[in-house]
Design a protein around this motif. Structure first.
Motif, short mmCIF file in Angstrom:
data_model
loop_
_atom_site.label_atom_id
_atom_site.label_comp_id
_atom_site.label_asym_id
_atom_site.label_seq_id
_atom_site.Cartn_x
_atom_site.Cartn_y
_atom_site.Cartn_z
N SER A 77 0.83 -1.20 0.00
CA SER A 77 0.00 0.00 0.00
C SER A 77 0.86 1.25 0.00
O SER A 77 0.60 2.20 -0.75
CB SER A 77 -0.94 0.00 1.20
OG SER A 77 -1.86 -1.07 1.14
N ALA A 78 1.90 1.26 0.83
CA ALA A 78 2.75 2.45 0.92
C ALA A 78 3.41 2.77 -0.41
O ALA A 78 3.44 3.92 -0.85
CB ALA A 78 3.80 2.25 2.00
N ILE A 79 3.93 1.74 -1.06
CA ILE A 79 4.59 1.95 -2.35
C ILE A 79 3.58 2.42 -3.39
O ILE A 79 3.87 3.30 -4.21
CB ILE A 79 5.31 0.66 -2.79
CG1 ILE A 79 6.47 0.37 -1.82
CG2 ILE A 79 5.83 0.79 -4.22
CD1 ILE A 79 7.10 -1.00 -2.01
N GLY A 80 2.38 1.86 -3.35
CA GLY A 80 1.34 2.31 -4.28
C GLY A 80 0.92 3.74 -4.02
O GLY A 80 0.79 4.54 -4.96
N TRP A 81 0.72 4.07 -2.78
CA TRP A 81 0.29 5.43 -2.44
C TRP A 81 1.34 6.47 -2.80
O TRP A 81 1.01 7.62 -3.10
CB TRP A 81 -0.01 5.52 -0.94
CG TRP A 81 -1.25 4.80 -0.51
CD1 TRP A 81 -2.39 4.60 -1.23
CD2 TRP A 81 -1.47 4.18 0.76
NE1 TRP A 81 -3.32 3.89 -0.49
CE2 TRP A 81 -2.79 3.62 0.74
CE3 TRP A 81 -0.71 4.04 1.92
CZ2 TRP A 81 -3.33 2.95 1.82
CZ3 TRP A 81 -1.25 3.36 3.01
CH2 TRP A 81 -2.55 2.82 2.96
N SER A 82 2.61 6.10 -2.75
CA SER A 82 3.68 7.08 -3.00
C SER A 82 3.60 7.66 -4.40
O SER A 82 4.09 8.77 -4.65
CB SER A 82 5.05 6.45 -2.77
OG SER A 82 5.34 5.47 -3.76
N SER A 83 2.96 6.94 -5.33
CA SER A 83 2.84 7.43 -6.71
C SER A 83 1.92 8.65 -6.80
O SER A 83 1.89 9.32 -7.83
CB SER A 83 2.33 6.32 -7.62
OG SER A 83 1.01 5.95 -7.28
N ARG A 84 1.19 8.95 -5.74
CA ARG A 84 0.29 10.10 -5.77
C ARG A 84 1.06 11.42 -5.73
O ARG A 84 0.50 12.48 -6.03
CB ARG A 84 -0.69 10.02 -4.60
CG ARG A 84 -1.60 8.80 -4.68
CD ARG A 84 -2.52 8.69 -3.47
NE ARG A 84 -3.37 7.50 -3.56
CZ ARG A 84 -4.24 7.14 -2.63
NH1 ARG A 84 -4.39 7.88 -1.53
NH2 ARG A 84 -4.95 6.03 -2.78
N GLY A 85 2.33 11.37 -5.33
CA GLY A 85 3.16 12.57 -5.40
C GLY A 85 3.32 13.29 -4.07
O GLY A 85 2.53 13.13 -3.14
N GLN A 86 4.36 14.10 -4.02
CA GLN A 86 4.75 14.75 -2.77
C GLN A 86 3.71 15.73 -2.25
O GLN A 86 3.45 15.77 -1.05
CB GLN A 86 6.09 15.45 -2.98
CG GLN A 86 7.23 14.49 -3.30
CD GLN A 86 8.45 15.20 -3.83
OE1 GLN A 86 8.58 16.41 -3.71
NE2 GLN A 86 9.36 14.45 -4.44
N GLU A 87 3.12 16.52 -3.13
CA GLU A 87 2.16 17.52 -2.66
C GLU A 87 0.92 16.85 -2.07
O GLU A 87 0.40 17.28 -1.03
CB GLU A 87 1.78 18.47 -3.79
CG GLU A 87 2.87 19.45 -4.14
CD GLU A 87 3.40 20.21 -2.92
OE1 GLU A 87 2.57 20.71 -2.13
OE2 GLU A 87 4.63 20.28 -2.76
#
Length: 216
Positions: A77-87
């Motif tokens: 989940s964490a790796i997937g969510w990270s694609s949403r971007g820094q902002e």
């Protein structure tokens, strides 16, 4: 904790401190490997952003897709969510700090544990100072030592087994745990140890230090 510092206060302070840390990072810093195996800084940040607000339905679907392994669910989940971007990550972290969001079914201290320990997971590889006020050691230790199997698998394994037969002694706050040869360290070093992270050998002293370090 000091009488004037409540658990929600500590959690909010740690969350806001983590946001400040992320805001000061370069793009390259976000991609540095963290202390969490296979997670970069951005993955840790994404986990702290969306794990507290994962809905029950989303969690069930993710659990099925992860073969009913909670650790696999969390990692993927964490790796997937990270694609949403820094902002997006920062916006969600700010919202969590404001609302006090925490994962479904978990006690309030679990949110503090995530904020403190994952903050160290990010700051240490980047050479940044930790943010572990001594008053947070006692509630975190009570939480991690009192969490039974199988739930302790997601917070670093069995802390109780890891420190059995050793007396932990904090050097910057009045706190001890257990009986046996002493392992002395700061609140930060003991939080790392209790949550299955490896403090530097110089951060733990006393005849019990070698015993607990060998179990990590």
């Amino acid at each position: 904790m000091r009488a004037t510092t409540t658990l929600p206060d500590l959690t909010r302070q740690h969350r806001e401190g983590f946001i400040e840390t992320l805001e000061g990072l370069t793009l390259d810093d976000w991609l540095v490997p963290s202390l969490c195996r296979e997670w970069r800084v951005v993955d840790v940040a994404a986990h702290l952003a969306w794990a507290p607000v994962m809905g029950a339905g989303e969690g069930i679907v993710a659990m099925i897709r992860s073969g009913f392994s909670m650790n696999r669910l969390i990692a993927r989940s964490a790796i997937g969510w990270s694609s949403r971007g820094q902002e997006a990550i920062l916006d969600q972290l700010r919202d969590n700090a404001r609302t006090g969001a925490r994962p479904i079914g978990m006690p309030p201290v679990a949110a503090l544990s995530d904020a403190v320990v994952h903050g160290l997971d990010v700051r240490r590889p980047l050479g940044l100072l930790g943010q572990v006020p001594p008053e947070s050691l006692a509630p975190l230790a009570d939480f991690v030592l009192g969490t039974p199997w199988p739930m302790n698998a997601v917070i670093g394994g069995s802390a109780k087994r890891r420190v059995a037969g050793v007396r932990l002694v904090a050097t910057d706050v009045d706190w001890t745990h257990g009986a046996g040869p002493d392992a002395r360290g700061s609140a930060e070093a003991l939080v790392l140890l209790l949550h299955g992270r490896v403090p530097a050998p110089s951060e733990l002293t006393g005849p019990g230090a070698e015993v607990v370090l060998a179990r990590l």
